[in-house]
Design a protein around this motif. Structure first.
Motif, PDB file in Angstrom:
ATOM      1  N   GLU A 314      28.385   0.231  48.104  1.00 53.88           N
ATOM      2  CA  GLU A 314      27.586   1.014  47.149  1.00 53.88           C
ATOM      3  C   GLU A 314      26.280   1.514  47.757  1.00 53.88           C
ATOM      4  O   GLU A 314      25.628   2.406  47.195  1.00 53.88           O
ATOM      5  CB  GLU A 314      27.296   0.169  45.912  1.00 53.88           C
ATOM      6  N   GLY A 317      25.981   5.691  48.395  1.00 55.62           N
ATOM      7  CA  GLY A 317      25.526   6.599  47.346  1.00 55.62           C
ATOM      8  C   GLY A 317      24.042   6.448  47.068  1.00 55.62           C
ATOM      9  O   GLY A 317      23.330   7.443  46.850  1.00 55.62           O
ATOM     10  N   ARG A 321      21.086   9.515  47.528  1.00 63.84           N
ATOM     11  CA  ARG A 321      20.145   9.926  46.482  1.00 63.84           C
ATOM     12  C   ARG A 321      18.700   9.866  46.978  1.00 63.84           C
ATOM     13  O   ARG A 321      17.898  10.765  46.703  1.00 63.84           O
ATOM     14  CB  ARG A 321      20.316   9.036  45.254  1.00 63.84           C
ATOM     15  N   GLY A 356      30.750   6.633  45.441  1.00 60.46           N
ATOM     16  CA  GLY A 356      29.320   6.927  45.417  1.00 60.46           C
ATOM     17  C   GLY A 356      29.018   8.336  45.877  1.00 60.46           C
ATOM     18  O   GLY A 356      28.140   9.012  45.311  1.00 60.46           O
ATOM     19  N   VAL A 357      29.726   8.809  46.890  1.00 55.75           N
ATOM     20  CA  VAL A 357      29.535  10.190  47.365  1.00 55.75           C
ATOM     21  C   VAL A 357      29.907  11.179  46.267  1.00 55.75           C
ATOM     22  O   VAL A 357      29.180  12.149  46.005  1.00 55.75           O
ATOM     23  CB  VAL A 357      30.388  10.456  48.627  1.00 55.75           C
ATOM     24  N   CYS A 360      27.283  11.489  43.681  1.00 51.95           N
ATOM     25  CA  CYS A 360      26.159  12.298  44.167  1.00 51.95           C
ATOM     26  C   CYS A 360      26.480  13.784  44.089  1.00 51.95           C
ATOM     27  O   CYS A 360      25.620  14.600  43.720  1.00 51.95           O
ATOM     28  CB  CYS A 360      25.807  11.909  45.608  1.00 51.95           C
TER      29      CYS A 360
END
Length: 422
Positions: A314, A317, A321, A356-357, A360
């Motif tokens: 995790e 991501g 950000r 996570g990508v 985003c």
């Protein structure tokens, strides 16, 4: 549930020349391996002979469905002595690039991935005031010859890693992603021997991994800017950036200021150097959590990788950000991976990282690609061949490639540009 990615998203994996090519005997790392009292667990030797087997290797990547390949050019091959350039080495890398294009693989080329020519140490290494012009001249020569084949270039890999290493080595029990042990890094005797093998003395011996003081960081920034300018002059259409290793910096109550200071030293201090870059290469492996007394160890029972740090996909991501708040340019994930013998955990690491990508992307962050580290199980610097980061295993007695399920998994994602999460 299916998560879709942009149609032209770059899907691939990454290697570094020194770790896969074999017999880079003109490099400073070769000297470190062979120095008296060297802490390196193994000699790189033939490595996985990617230098000789690149055609078969790139064909294998393409057959798996991968669409891009991030690799590095070895400076010590291109310029074996100051101002002396090797056209045979240029033709080798021309072959690598042409094979990529013929195989439907988009190349991203790093002009420097940790290793430098031995002769650079005779000039004072990366602390020499000559380094910006020397490195820019090397880049100029390569792009004069090969620029039309290189759509994306990183001037240097993980420019901030030396600062991370300096901080990490001030603590006990944490092994950095590059696999260098704290005690070995500070031991002077083998460095004296390595300097001698480079034809110099310890006072001039200053490798890339030592760039952590104010003056050498200033030189590093100038080197990147001059290299970018040289590349653009030779090949205006090549998109140029650099990469940074960025842990997900977190804090608990009382650790906020420490975490803020770490983020500044790892990332913010380099921002002036990349203001004119075309993209940013983001590299992530884990998180660091800070409390009032400093960095916290992973919680008891937390899953650890072979490197000794926390298994925490995790983080990717989260770091995207954080970086996106500072940058008006696109982001390419140029490394993300895990050292483990359990390939099912690698598949899980990729899946959770890519979730996570995708989140985003949905938030409007401009992410253009994902490169897994690494394509192969290879030479992991001082850790030798014991660590397994690869999508593809290698029997080094025969150099036979052994495709893992994680390679097929990432290849399927690359083929469809989508991720099945359940």
């Amino acid at each position: 549930m299916e998560l879709n990615f942009p149609p032209h998203f770059l899907w691939g994996s990454a290697t570094a020349a020194y770790q896969v090519e074999g017999n880079n005997s003109n490099s400073d790392f070769w000297a470190e391996e062979h120095a008296e009292g060297s802490p390196y667990k193994d000699k790189s030797g033939d490595a996985i002979n990617h230098y000789g087997l690149y055609r078969e290797d790139i064909a294998l990547m393409a057959s798996l469905g991968l669409k891009a390949y991030r690799f590095s050019i070895e400076w010590s091959r291109i310029e074996p002595e100051p101002g002396v350039f090797s056209y045979s080495a240029i033709e080798h890398y021309r072959g690598v690039l042409e094979t990529c294009h013929q195989s439907g693989i988009t190349p991203i080329v790093a002009m420097h991935h940790f290793s430098s020519p031995k002769w650079l140490m005779r000039l004072g290494g990366w602390a020499s005031p000559e380094i910006p012009n020397r490195f820019a001249r090397y880049c100029e020569f390569v792009f004069q010859e090969l620029g039309h084949l290189i759509p994306y270039a990183l001037t240097m890999n993980e420019v901030n890693l030396p600062v991370m290493l300096r901080d990490i080595f001030s603590r006990i029990g944490f092994i950095p992603p590059v696999g260098i042990e704290r005690e070995a890094w500070s031991a002077p005797k083998w460095r004296e021997s390595a300097a001698e093998l480079c034809g110099t003395t310890i006072d001039k011996y200053f490798t890339f991994h030592m760039i952590s003081d104010e003056e050498s960081i200033k030189l590093l920034k100038e080197t990147h800017q001059k290299a970018r300018k040289a590349i653009k002059q030779m090949s205006p259409n090549t998109k140029v950036g650099l990469s940074m290793a960025l842990s997900d910096i977190q804090s608990i109550h009382g650790g906020e200021e420490l975490a803020k200071a770490k983020w500044h030293s790892y990332f913010e201090q380099y921002l002036p150097a990349i203001e004119e870059d075309d993209f940013f290469g983001l590299q992530n492996y884990t998180r660091e959590v800070y409390g009032p007394g400093g960095q916290l160890k992973p919680a008891e029972g937390a899953e650890l990788t072979q490197m000794g740090y926390e298994y925490y996909p995790e983080a990717l991501g989260n770091v995207i950000r954080k970086v996106a708040k500072y940058l008006p340019i696109s982001i390419i994930i140029t490394e993300h991976g895990v050292a483990t013998e359990n390939d099912e955990r690698r598949v899980e690491f990729i899946r959770r990282g890519l979730e996570g990508v995708q989140a985003c992307l949905e938030e409007g962050i401009d992410v253009r690609g994902y490169f897994h580290w690494s394509t192969f199980d290879n030479f992991e610097w001082q850790s030798g061949y014991a660590l397994t980061f690869g999508l593809i295993g290698v029997d080094r007695s025969t150099q036979e490639r052994q495709v893992k399920d994680s390679a097929r998994y990432l290849g399927r994602i690359a083929q469809t540009s989508s991720l099945i999460t359940n």
